[in-house]
Every structure is written in C-alpha cells, then in structure tokens.
Write an enzyme that holds these catalytic residues in place. Structure first.
Site, PDB file in Angstrom:
ATOM      1  N   CYS A 112     -15.188   4.838   9.513  1.00  0.00           N
ATOM      2  CA  CYS A 112     -16.160   4.901  10.703  1.00  0.00           C
ATOM      3  C   CYS A 112     -16.125   6.283  11.381  1.00  0.00           C
ATOM      4  CB  CYS A 112     -16.102   3.702  11.678  1.00  0.00           C
ATOM      5  SG  CYS A 112     -15.971   2.096  10.584  1.00  0.00           S
ATOM      6  N   HIS A 250     -19.072   4.695  17.935  1.00  0.00           N
ATOM      7  CA  HIS A 250     -19.300   4.176  16.670  1.00  0.00           C
ATOM      8  C   HIS A 250     -19.665   2.475  17.018  1.00  0.00           C
ATOM      9  CE1 HIS A 250     -18.821   1.861  12.999  1.00  0.00           C
ATOM     10  NE2 HIS A 250     -17.632   1.403  13.318  1.00  0.00           N
ATOM     11  N   ASN A 280     -22.841  -2.939  11.729  1.00  0.00           N
ATOM     12  CA  ASN A 280     -21.711  -1.840  11.654  1.00  0.00           C
ATOM     13  C   ASN A 280     -22.059  -1.005  10.508  1.00  0.00           C
ATOM     14  OD1 ASN A 280     -19.497  -0.196  11.258  1.00  0.00           O
ATOM     15  ND2 ASN A 280     -17.970  -1.701  11.939  1.00  0.00           N
TER      16      ASN A 280
HETATM   17  O1  UT7 Z   1     -15.810  -0.456  12.332  1.00  0.00           O
HETATM   18  C1  UT7 Z   1     -14.481  -0.491  12.540  1.00  0.00           C
HETATM   19  C2  UT7 Z   1     -13.576  -1.479  12.260  1.00  0.00           C
HETATM   20  N1  UT7 Z   1     -13.835  -2.894  12.712  1.00  0.00           N
HETATM   21  C3  UT7 Z   1     -13.934  -3.246  13.738  1.00  0.00           C
HETATM   22  O2  UT7 Z   1     -14.016  -2.493  14.952  1.00  0.00           O
HETATM   23  C4  UT7 Z   1     -13.758  -4.795  14.206  1.00  0.00           C
HETATM   24  C5  UT7 Z   1     -12.998  -4.919  15.108  1.00  0.00           C
HETATM   25  N2  UT7 Z   1     -12.885  -6.437  15.503  1.00  0.00           N
HETATM   26  C6  UT7 Z   1     -13.778  -7.277  15.703  1.00  0.00           C
HETATM   27  O3  UT7 Z   1     -14.849  -6.898  15.914  1.00  0.00           O
HETATM   28  C7  UT7 Z   1     -13.401  -8.739  15.874  1.00  0.00           C
HETATM   29  O4  UT7 Z   1     -12.027  -8.877  15.726  1.00  0.00           O
HETATM   30  C8  UT7 Z   1     -14.259  -9.723  15.004  1.00  0.00           C
HETATM   31  C9  UT7 Z   1     -15.573  -9.768  15.383  1.00  0.00           C
HETATM   32  C10 UT7 Z   1     -14.139  -9.175  13.508  1.00  0.00           C
HETATM   33  C11 UT7 Z   1     -13.666 -11.289  14.804  1.00  0.00           C
HETATM   34  O5  UT7 Z   1     -13.718 -11.557  16.284  1.00  0.00           O
HETATM   35  P1  UT7 Z   1     -12.325 -12.484  16.818  1.00  0.00           P
HETATM   36  O6  UT7 Z   1     -12.693 -12.999  18.131  1.00  0.00           O
HETATM   37  O7  UT7 Z   1     -11.412 -11.582  16.727  1.00  0.00           O
HETATM   38  O8  UT7 Z   1     -12.320 -13.715  15.757  1.00  0.00           O
HETATM   39  P2  UT7 Z   1     -11.049 -14.240  14.921  1.00  0.00           P
HETATM   40  O9  UT7 Z   1     -11.257 -13.285  13.734  1.00  0.00           O
HETATM   41  O10 UT7 Z   1      -9.827 -14.303  15.718  1.00  0.00           O
HETATM   42  O11 UT7 Z   1     -11.647 -15.578  14.508  1.00  0.00           O
HETATM   43  C12 UT7 Z   1     -11.793 -16.660  15.461  1.00  0.00           C
HETATM   44  C13 UT7 Z   1     -12.479 -17.901  14.432  1.00  0.00           C
HETATM   45  C14 UT7 Z   1     -11.588 -18.230  13.383  1.00  0.00           C
HETATM   46  O12 UT7 Z   1     -11.540 -19.519  13.305  1.00  0.00           O
HETATM   47  P3  UT7 Z   1     -10.104 -20.382  13.783  1.00  0.00           P
HETATM   48  O13 UT7 Z   1      -9.001 -19.751  12.978  1.00  0.00           O
HETATM   49  O14 UT7 Z   1     -10.021 -20.043  15.101  1.00  0.00           O
HETATM   50  O15 UT7 Z   1     -10.449 -21.741  13.698  1.00  0.00           O
HETATM   51  C15 UT7 Z   1     -12.418 -17.778  12.160  1.00  0.00           C
HETATM   52  O16 UT7 Z   1     -12.298 -18.318  10.872  1.00  0.00           O
HETATM   53  O17 UT7 Z   1     -13.572 -17.642  14.151  1.00  0.00           O
HETATM   54  C16 UT7 Z   1     -13.706 -17.830  12.733  1.00  0.00           C
HETATM   55  N3  UT7 Z   1     -14.705 -17.002  12.206  1.00  0.00           N
HETATM   56  C17 UT7 Z   1     -16.054 -17.377  12.137  1.00  0.00           C
HETATM   57  N4  UT7 Z   1     -16.964 -18.523  12.503  1.00  0.00           N
HETATM   58  C18 UT7 Z   1     -18.204 -18.502  12.388  1.00  0.00           C
HETATM   59  C19 UT7 Z   1     -14.491 -15.825  11.517  1.00  0.00           C
HETATM   60  N5  UT7 Z   1     -15.814 -15.380  11.183  1.00  0.00           N
HETATM   61  C20 UT7 Z   1     -16.513 -16.273  11.600  1.00  0.00           C
HETATM   62  C21 UT7 Z   1     -18.045 -16.359  11.219  1.00  0.00           C
HETATM   63  N6  UT7 Z   1     -18.594 -17.618  11.708  1.00  0.00           N
HETATM   64  N7  UT7 Z   1     -18.805 -15.392  10.705  1.00  0.00           N
END
Ligand code: UT7
Length: 323
Positions: A112, A250, A280
């Site tokens: 990125c 980004h 993204n």
């Molecule tokens: O391009 C540069 C690199 N990438 C980034 O900059 C990404 C940086 N990170 C992020 O943007 C965030 O960490 C994410 C958007 C990827 C994830 O958000 P989060 O608030 O950190 O969520 P999480 O990964 O902790 O997941 C929370 C919950 C989980 O369920 P449980 O374990 O709490 O029951 C996931 O399984 O959300 C669940 N989950 C979803 N639920 C519905 C993960 N993806 C989804 C989804 N729909 N698409």
C-alpha cells in the site's frame, strides 16, 4: 537544482461494482458490519482486465491530459503487488502498450506504500537529470489474490489504478519525504506466498496464494506511524498542519483516518476519502484519490498537500507536495 512537479494526474477503475449487499448474499457479513468497521460501501472489480491494462488506461489519460508524446517519457515505474507476471514487469508491458520506446521501466513492490515508494524513486531521477519526464502508476487487481470465501479480508479490497506524469519544475512540486520499512513485522500481512517447489523439494499445501493479515496489528501500526510520518514531512519543510490544504492517506479504513486526524489535531475535512466507493486498492489508492480530486477541480496551483501510504512489508511513507 530543480524540483519534481506533477504535470498531470488521472485514474481508472473497472466498471463492475460490487456492493456490500452483493457480498452479503454469499458471505456471512452485512453492509452494517462492513460500513461501520471500515467506511466501505462498494468496490470495483476487474471482469478480465489485468493490472497492466488498468495502468495503460491511466498512462494514456496522462499523456492526453498533458499533451505529451510517449517518446518524451524517460522512465515508467509501477507500484503493484498484483503484477500480470513475475516477469516481464507491469511497467515494461505499459511501456510497450503506449509506445514509450525511450523509457526504461520497472515495478516496485511496497504494497500500500507502493505509489509513495515509486514516486520517491522517480523524484530522484528527475532531480538528478537522469530523465526529463516520468510516469509513476499505482495499480492493483487485488481481486486476483483475495480469498472470496474469507469474510475477514475479501470485503476490504478492490481493483483500480491511478498515476502521475512528472517533470522538473523551478518551484513547488515534491518538497519533502519520509520513507521507512520494518521487515521484522513483515509476516503480519502476506499475499501470494511462493515457497520453494521443484523436483527435489515438493511439500504439499505449503503455499497460501491469498492475502492474509493480522487486521488489529496493522490498524495499530497505521494509527501509530501515520501521524508521526506526517509530522516528519511538516517539520522537514518548516510548515504546520494549518498550511496543508489536503491530506490524502492510503484508503484502508476510515476509522484509521479518524484516529490519525485526532492525533494530528486536524479537521477531518482536510482528509480526502473515497474508500466508500473503491474500498482498499493498495498501491492504487493514493493516486486514484489524487486523480479523482483533480478531475473534480479540487486541486489548485500552489496548494500544499500531503500523501501518506502504509501497509504490508511493513512499509510506510509520506510526501509533502506543492501542487
Ligand atoms: O492496506 C493496509 C493494510 N490493511 C489495513 O490497514 C487494515 C487494518 N485493519 C482494519 O481495518 C481492521 O482491523 C479490520 C476492518 C480488518 C477488522 O476490524 P476489527 O474491528 O479489528 O475486527 P476483528 O478482526 O477484531 O473482528 C471482529 C469480529 C470477529 O468476530 P468475533 O470473533 O468477535 O465473534 C470477526 O469474525 O468481526 C468478525 N468479522 C466479520 N463479521 C461480519 C470479521 N469480518 C467480518 C465481516 N462481516 N466481513
């Protein structure tokens, strides 16, 4: 000594749009989850065009916008992690497609931050007189390396390309940069793993072709280093955040940008965001945003802007540019 100026900027996204609601038909996800966690509403996906074809559309637009003959281009750099081939480079394919036979061309792999890295390299060639005009493009067909069954990654990414045509200017242009890598944390985000595999070593199922990331770790990394990097380029150019018209980060997650704005004590209106439309797009996200801003007439001569990329590698980098 002259600076590197941006003569033209433009972007291109594939026509096909997939909304969050479309994804929720085949995945256990929802528009509410995706939008509230990321700011993403939709993404554009390739229906067959590869990365070099997206780049070629951008390059043709840049040449037309600036009235430049392809033979005037001395250098083409493409920032991408989704090249058509391991070799030839995407940049060489673009060179051939636009007939820029006087250019040398290569790709940069910095995820990125790929556009910022590529722009930094081209800046040095222009400033040193190594070439007069250069094209720098950030482009991705991330849909090639995303696991469309993994809701934790596939909802986040999209395809697209954007780029700039550069030439020397006596004032303004690229005024300061801050660029870093942190390989120790490289495995926090990986894609298209390619381990050895041959007639004497053939482990089964070792390679993961998809994008994998520790989302929380990348979120924390981004919110820590982006404000620091932006402050660094401000300091290097003796400017304050109030002197900056736009910050173009980004486009990974609108919540990351909210935290960055708070840490910098900057109005959120200063940050240009189009993540809701494109998701993204990795190396493409900053030049796509710049291209869109230019096409909307938002960028005026003399405006000072900051671009800031961060991502896998880990890599990050910011640049302060006077338009
Ligand atoms: O391009 C540069 C690199 N990438 C980034 O900059 C990404 C940086 N990170 C992020 O943007 C965030 O960490 C994410 C958007 C990827 C994830 O958000 P989060 O608030 O950190 O969520 P999480 O990964 O902790 O997941 C929370 C919950 C989980 O369920 P449980 O374990 O709490 O029951 C996931 O399984 O959300 C669940 N989950 C979803 N639920 C519905 C993960 N993806 C989804 C989804 N729909 N698409």
């Amino acid at each position: 000594m002259f600076n590197t100026g941006i003569e033209a900027v433009d972007c291109y996204a594939p026509e096909k749009i997939i909304t969050n609601d479309d994804l929720s038909k085949t995945l256990d996800t929802s528009d509410e989850w995706i939008f509230s966690r990321t700011g993403i509403k939709k993404r554009h996906l390739s229906t067959g065009e590869d990365t070099s074809q997206l780049c070629t559309k951008v390059a043709e637009r840049l040449l037309a916008k600036s009235g430049t003959d392809p033979l005037e281009i001395g250098l083409i750099i493409v920032g991408t992690i989704t090249p058509d081939y391991a070799t030839p480079s995407t940049a060489c394919l673009v060179q051939g497609a636009i007939g820029a036979s006087n250019a040398f061309a290569f790709d940069v792999s910095a995820a990125c931050s790929g556009f910022v890295y590529a722009l930094s390299i081209a800046d040095k060639y222009i400033k040193s007189g190594g070439c007069k005009k250069a094209i720098v493009i950030g482009a991705e067909v991330l849909s090639k390396i995303v696991d469309w069954k993994d809701r934790s990654t596939c909802v986040l990414f999209g395809d697209g390309a954007g780029g700039v045509l550069l030439e020397g200017v006596n004032e303004g242009g690229i005024l300061a940069e801050d660029i870093h890598s942190k390989g120790e944390d490289g495995l926090k985000m990986t894609g298209n793993e390619r381990k050895p595999q041959n007639i004497v070593y053939n482990p089964e199922g070792e390679n993961n072709p998809y994008l994998v990331m520790d989302g929380r770790a990348i979120f924390n990394f981004a919110t820590r280093i982006v404000p620091k990097s932006i402050n660094e380029v401000l300091e290097k150019s003796n400017l304050k955040i109030e002197d900056i018209k736009y910050i173009i980060p980004h486009q990974a997650n609108s919540r990351i940008i909210d935290v960055v704005a708070k840490k910098l004590n900057a109005a959120s209106e200063k940050f240009y965001l189009n993540i809701s439309e494109y998701a993204n797009t990795s190396a493409a996200s900053i030049p796509m945003a710049l291209g869109e801003m230019d096409n909307k007439g938002l960028l005026e001569k003399g405006d000072k802007i900051i671009i800031s990329g961060f991502g896998a590698g880990l890599t990050w980098g910011s640049m302060l540019i006077e338009w």
